[in-house]
Design an enzyme around this catalytic site. Sequence first.
Site, mmCIF file in Angstrom:
data_model
loop_
_atom_site.group_PDB
_atom_site.id
_atom_site.type_symbol
_atom_site.label_atom_id
_atom_site.label_comp_id
_atom_site.label_asym_id
_atom_site.label_seq_id
_atom_site.Cartn_x
_atom_site.Cartn_y
_atom_site.Cartn_z
ATOM 1 N N PHE A 146 -3.940 42.363 -18.135
ATOM 2 C CA PHE A 146 -4.247 40.845 -18.278
ATOM 3 C C PHE A 146 -5.559 40.702 -18.888
ATOM 4 C CE2 PHE A 146 -6.081 36.941 -17.172
ATOM 5 C CZ PHE A 146 -4.990 35.878 -17.362
ATOM 6 N N ASP A 232 -12.233 46.442 -19.755
ATOM 7 C CA ASP A 232 -12.307 44.866 -19.272
ATOM 8 C C ASP A 232 -12.645 45.002 -17.915
ATOM 9 O OD1 ASP A 232 -12.057 42.513 -18.448
ATOM 10 O OD2 ASP A 232 -10.287 42.174 -19.576
ATOM 11 N N LYS A 261 -16.975 36.356 -15.600
ATOM 12 C CA LYS A 261 -16.890 35.766 -14.217
ATOM 13 C C LYS A 261 -18.035 35.906 -13.213
ATOM 14 C CE LYS A 261 -11.775 36.940 -13.547
ATOM 15 N NZ LYS A 261 -11.235 35.574 -13.452
HETATM 16 N N1 PLP Z 1 -9.955 39.803 -18.192
HETATM 17 C C1 PLP Z 1 -9.378 39.953 -16.727
HETATM 18 C C2 PLP Z 1 -9.485 41.377 -16.158
HETATM 19 C C3 PLP Z 1 -9.424 38.972 -16.132
HETATM 20 O O1 PLP Z 1 -9.252 39.254 -14.671
HETATM 21 C C4 PLP Z 1 -9.570 37.554 -16.496
HETATM 22 C C5 PLP Z 1 -9.176 36.449 -15.643
HETATM 23 O O2 PLP Z 1 -8.748 36.466 -14.665
HETATM 24 C C6 PLP Z 1 -9.836 37.596 -17.888
HETATM 25 C C7 PLP Z 1 -10.106 38.379 -18.538
HETATM 26 C C8 PLP Z 1 -10.059 36.224 -18.669
HETATM 27 O O3 PLP Z 1 -11.181 35.516 -17.980
HETATM 28 P P1 PLP Z 1 -11.471 33.902 -18.317
HETATM 29 O O4 PLP Z 1 -10.373 33.301 -17.795
HETATM 30 O O5 PLP Z 1 -12.795 33.673 -18.057
HETATM 31 O O6 PLP Z 1 -11.117 33.727 -19.851
#
Ligand code: PLP
Length: 413
Positions: A146, A232, A261
């Site tokens: 994700f 990520d 975040k």
């Molecule tokens: N990458 C990871 C690992 C995430 O957990 C999330 C959101 O939950 C995102 C990217 C996406 O972040 P955003 O919702 O700020 O676009």
Amino acid sequence: MVETTITSSREAIALEDNYGAHNYHPLPVVLSKGEGVFLWDLEGKRYFDFLSAYSAVNQGHCHPRIIQALITQAKELTLTSRAFYNDKLGVAEKFVCETFGYQKALFMNSGAEANETAIKLARKWGYTKKGIPDNKAVIVAARQNFHGRTTTIISASTDPSSTKGFGPFMPGFEVIDYNAIPALEKALANPNVCALWIEPIQGEAGVFIPDEGYLKAAEKICKQNHVLLMMDEIQTGIARTGKMLASDHENVRPDLLILGKALSGGVLPVSLVLADDEIMLVIKPGEHGSTFGGNPLAAAVCMESLQVVRDEKLADNAERLGMVFRKRMNALIEKTKLIQLVRGKGLLNAIVINDTPESDTAWNLCLDFAKRGLLAKPTHGNIIRLAPPLVITEEQIHECCDLIETSVLAYQA
Ligand code: PLP
């Protein structure tokens, strides 16, 4: 100021239902105040927050120092765009580069945008440094990943709820099994691969932790094949798993580090890509950007948020209390058939409910947790992620474990 006269949860829910897009399915709780580990609903009921806005509020709700940084900066300057310099961005760039050990930083806003930025950097690096033929670059991603919701990002997703109905998809991704070293060796041998794109723990998928050694092997195989390791850490970073980065558990240094975040303590959207010059400087003026990316308000909030994590030793707290939490959950598993297992690192944990992903057991349990004063939400049907703000105390962890235990045993009965 625009007047907001909502007085009941029922009214607030009706408004969202009637006027908002139905792209979320929230628990029926309407929150109006937060402080530290606590949230309050409109009727004044207090809850422990065990989601922390998907790990964006690691420092606790409305942390006084972060809010003060926000207010102070908001009174001076909030946004100039990058058409001009501002007096906070460079300071913040130096701060994050020194904090995480990189030569350059590129600020964006959402996590998805930071991932998009990393994709562009990896591709451009692939063409200009690795010599991949034009438009042939491949990024290798992991099954059950994700990384966000944009059309490019979902092109690498294996989750039908992310992809179904949203094609056609962006080419240039290959998806392999997570936590499988032979698959890595095979995929990265393709000379057109510019990057491996993974999460050190798959949070949204249900807190899947790879075997020890997987991340280190990934780093080594990337190096052997002249492929960038693109990590990520949007959900796992900023002390959540008991170290500043989850990659630190294996002493892995990604080539492209993606953060979001909790970079802002949940106060406003701030995200970031970190890399060394050889990678970051492939992008030239005019080739990438964002109106709000690197704004002085975000820069001030980000620095204070990271300093709070350091000053309050939140990584150590997450490490220690994560162990307490899993010990309590493992003890509970001995008493109930309702929970299959608990897994996690630091204060990023999940319990897996002994039922099918299609069942509503996890949802009903979360409703019961809420009634008893704890907020959590299922992911993928039968998994409940449990991730409180990292400022939680040991006494509070025990109080919450008692609450979960009472709820689970009552539900089973
Ligand atoms: N990458 C990871 C690992 C995430 O957990 C999330 C959101 O939950 C995102 C990217 C996406 O972040 P955003 O919702 O700020 O676009």
